[in-house]
Design an enzyme around this catalytic site. Sequence first.
Site, PDB file in Angstrom:
ATOM      1  N   TYR A 125      -9.614 -11.195  -6.863  1.00 13.25           N
ATOM      2  CA  TYR A 125      -8.699 -11.162  -8.001  1.00 13.25           C
ATOM      3  C   TYR A 125      -8.932 -12.325  -8.955  1.00 13.25           C
ATOM      4  O   TYR A 125      -8.508 -12.269 -10.105  1.00 13.25           O
ATOM      5  CB  TYR A 125      -7.244 -11.174  -7.508  1.00 13.25           C
ATOM      6  CG  TYR A 125      -6.875  -9.893  -6.813  1.00 13.25           C
ATOM      7  CD1 TYR A 125      -6.657  -8.720  -7.524  1.00 13.25           C
ATOM      8  CD2 TYR A 125      -6.775  -9.835  -5.427  1.00 13.25           C
ATOM      9  CE1 TYR A 125      -6.340  -7.541  -6.885  1.00 13.25           C
ATOM     10  CE2 TYR A 125      -6.460  -8.656  -4.777  1.00 13.25           C
ATOM     11  CZ  TYR A 125      -6.244  -7.513  -5.508  1.00 13.25           C
ATOM     12  OH  TYR A 125      -5.942  -6.336  -4.867  1.00 13.25           O
ATOM     13  N   HIS A 133      -3.966  -9.393   3.584  1.00 15.69           N
ATOM     14  CA  HIS A 133      -5.416  -9.430   3.744  1.00 15.69           C
ATOM     15  C   HIS A 133      -5.786 -10.248   4.971  1.00 15.69           C
ATOM     16  O   HIS A 133      -5.230 -11.331   5.206  1.00 15.69           O
ATOM     17  CB  HIS A 133      -6.082 -10.061   2.505  1.00 15.69           C
ATOM     18  CG  HIS A 133      -6.131  -9.143   1.330  1.00 15.69           C
ATOM     19  ND1 HIS A 133      -6.335  -9.590   0.036  1.00 15.69           N
ATOM     20  CD2 HIS A 133      -6.006  -7.794   1.243  1.00 15.69           C
ATOM     21  CE1 HIS A 133      -6.338  -8.565  -0.791  1.00 15.69           C
ATOM     22  NE2 HIS A 133      -6.143  -7.464  -0.081  1.00 15.69           N
ATOM     23  N   LYS A 141      -2.110  -2.899   7.904  1.00 12.63           N
ATOM     24  CA  LYS A 141      -3.338  -2.482   8.585  1.00 12.63           C
ATOM     25  C   LYS A 141      -3.525  -3.277   9.871  1.00 12.63           C
ATOM     26  O   LYS A 141      -3.235  -4.462   9.932  1.00 12.63           O
ATOM     27  CB  LYS A 141      -4.552  -2.702   7.668  1.00 12.63           C
ATOM     28  CG  LYS A 141      -4.710  -1.653   6.587  1.00 12.63           C
ATOM     29  CD  LYS A 141      -6.012  -1.849   5.851  1.00 12.63           C
ATOM     30  CE  LYS A 141      -6.262  -0.732   4.851  1.00 12.63           C
ATOM     31  NZ  LYS A 141      -7.552  -0.916   4.124  1.00 12.63           N
ATOM     32  N   HIS A 150      -2.466   2.728  -6.192  1.00  8.13           N
ATOM     33  CA  HIS A 150      -3.044   1.505  -5.635  1.00  8.13           C
ATOM     34  C   HIS A 150      -3.258   0.456  -6.723  1.00  8.13           C
ATOM     35  O   HIS A 150      -3.278  -0.747  -6.435  1.00  8.13           O
ATOM     36  CB  HIS A 150      -4.356   1.809  -4.927  1.00  8.13           C
ATOM     37  CG  HIS A 150      -4.772   0.752  -3.951  1.00  8.13           C
ATOM     38  ND1 HIS A 150      -4.055   0.468  -2.800  1.00  8.13           N
ATOM     39  CD2 HIS A 150      -5.818  -0.120  -3.958  1.00  8.13           C
ATOM     40  CE1 HIS A 150      -4.641  -0.510  -2.138  1.00  8.13           C
ATOM     41  NE2 HIS A 150      -5.712  -0.894  -2.821  1.00  8.13           N
ATOM     42  N   ARG A 176       0.865  -1.171   0.000  1.00 11.33           N
ATOM     43  CA  ARG A 176       0.000   0.000   0.000  1.00 11.33           C
ATOM     44  C   ARG A 176       0.906   1.227   0.000  1.00 11.33           C
ATOM     45  O   ARG A 176       2.030   1.185   0.519  1.00 11.33           O
ATOM     46  CB  ARG A 176      -0.905   0.022   1.238  1.00 11.33           C
ATOM     47  CG  ARG A 176      -1.812  -1.197   1.375  1.00 11.33           C
ATOM     48  CD  ARG A 176      -2.592  -1.142   2.679  1.00 11.33           C
ATOM     49  NE  ARG A 176      -3.511  -2.272   2.819  1.00 11.33           N
ATOM     50  CZ  ARG A 176      -3.230  -3.410   3.427  1.00 11.33           C
ATOM     51  NH1 ARG A 176      -2.024  -3.576   3.986  1.00 11.33           N
ATOM     52  NH2 ARG A 176      -4.120  -4.380   3.513  1.00 11.33           N
ATOM     53  N   ARG A 207      -0.610  -2.141  -6.792  1.00 18.87           N
ATOM     54  CA  ARG A 207      -0.811  -3.241  -5.835  1.00 18.87           C
ATOM     55  C   ARG A 207      -1.770  -4.279  -6.428  1.00 18.87           C
ATOM     56  O   ARG A 207      -1.535  -5.485  -6.325  1.00 18.87           O
ATOM     57  CB  ARG A 207      -1.349  -2.673  -4.523  1.00 18.87           C
ATOM     58  CG  ARG A 207      -1.734  -3.708  -3.464  1.00 18.87           C
ATOM     59  CD  ARG A 207      -2.056  -2.976  -2.164  1.00 18.87           C
ATOM     60  NE  ARG A 207      -2.911  -3.726  -1.272  1.00 18.87           N
ATOM     61  CZ  ARG A 207      -2.471  -4.557  -0.330  1.00 18.87           C
ATOM     62  NH1 ARG A 207      -1.170  -4.777  -0.211  1.00 18.87           N
ATOM     63  NH2 ARG A 207      -3.311  -5.165   0.476  1.00 18.87           N
TER      64      ARG A 207
END
Length: 319
Positions: A294, A285, A191, A259, A166, A262
């Site tokens: 994806y 994730h 995150k 982004h 990110r 990514r």
Amino acid sequence: MSEPLLVSATAPLLQLKAAWLDRLGVERHAGRLTIEAYERDVRQFFGFLARYHGRPAEPGDLAALSATDLRAFLAERRREGLGPRSLNRILSGIRSFVRHLEREGLASSAGPAAMRAPKQPKSLPRPLAVVDALAVTEEAGAMASSPWIAARNVAVLTLLYGCGLRISEALGLEGDALADETARSMTILGKGRKERLVPLLPAVLEAVAAYRRLCPFDLAAGTPLFRGARGGPLRPQIVQAEMARLRGLLGLPASATPHALRHSFATHLLAKGGDLRTIQDLLGHASLSSTQIYTAVDGGRLLQAFETAHPRARRARAG
């Protein structure tokens, strides 16, 4: 003479909000942008309650909060042009605040919990083609104001595409990161302060090493690795502006953002036979469902890979 502006909330309610925001940062490890968005959303909700009651919102208003109250507020925000994604964030923030009040014995979360979240439109990531992603990393230094800034731009965008970072993760690296040109991996704090191990491609190490050699500032531990023109931390807006310039130079669509690099990292790995669980770990994730999106991006290539690799498919062709 205009009427005085109505104060949106009482001091006790504002103190409860401040305690909730502190808890989000300290205990929940929420990011700065998330906390700022939640603060703004709840502050606007206080304003809505104040207009409705004709007085500043107080803790009792949150204790008696119903799904109808929330629907009315979200309808108002929808009329102002907010989409489902923003409305869901608002609802999430208010629910979090009411749960905080519930833990303090000041409210019940039953009303907000009964509120159905606005439906999200299904949208797929929009990665760049391989040739375009490579062109972005190769042309990122073109027309920069100085050689070190050109090298910086190349290094940042190569990190986004080569490691699937990110933009906040790349710009959050400290000055001593990637100093070892023989390293094969690095630890990223993503995150929720979740750590993950990211492999390092030679192209990534070479791009960062070139930037280090040219950067005029001391890249020491505890200082930012990537710097702005005057030596301060490089801001995301500068990277976004560079991508906008590259879109014009290379004829790329508006979806070609930092982004999107990514997204390209994940999609190109998957198209080459990458395992979903591995890609989930590389992206950081929390759940596999976030990574599975994806699989819908390049169905043609996945089908081709299946037909090439599956034993029954090969036997059918041979027959």
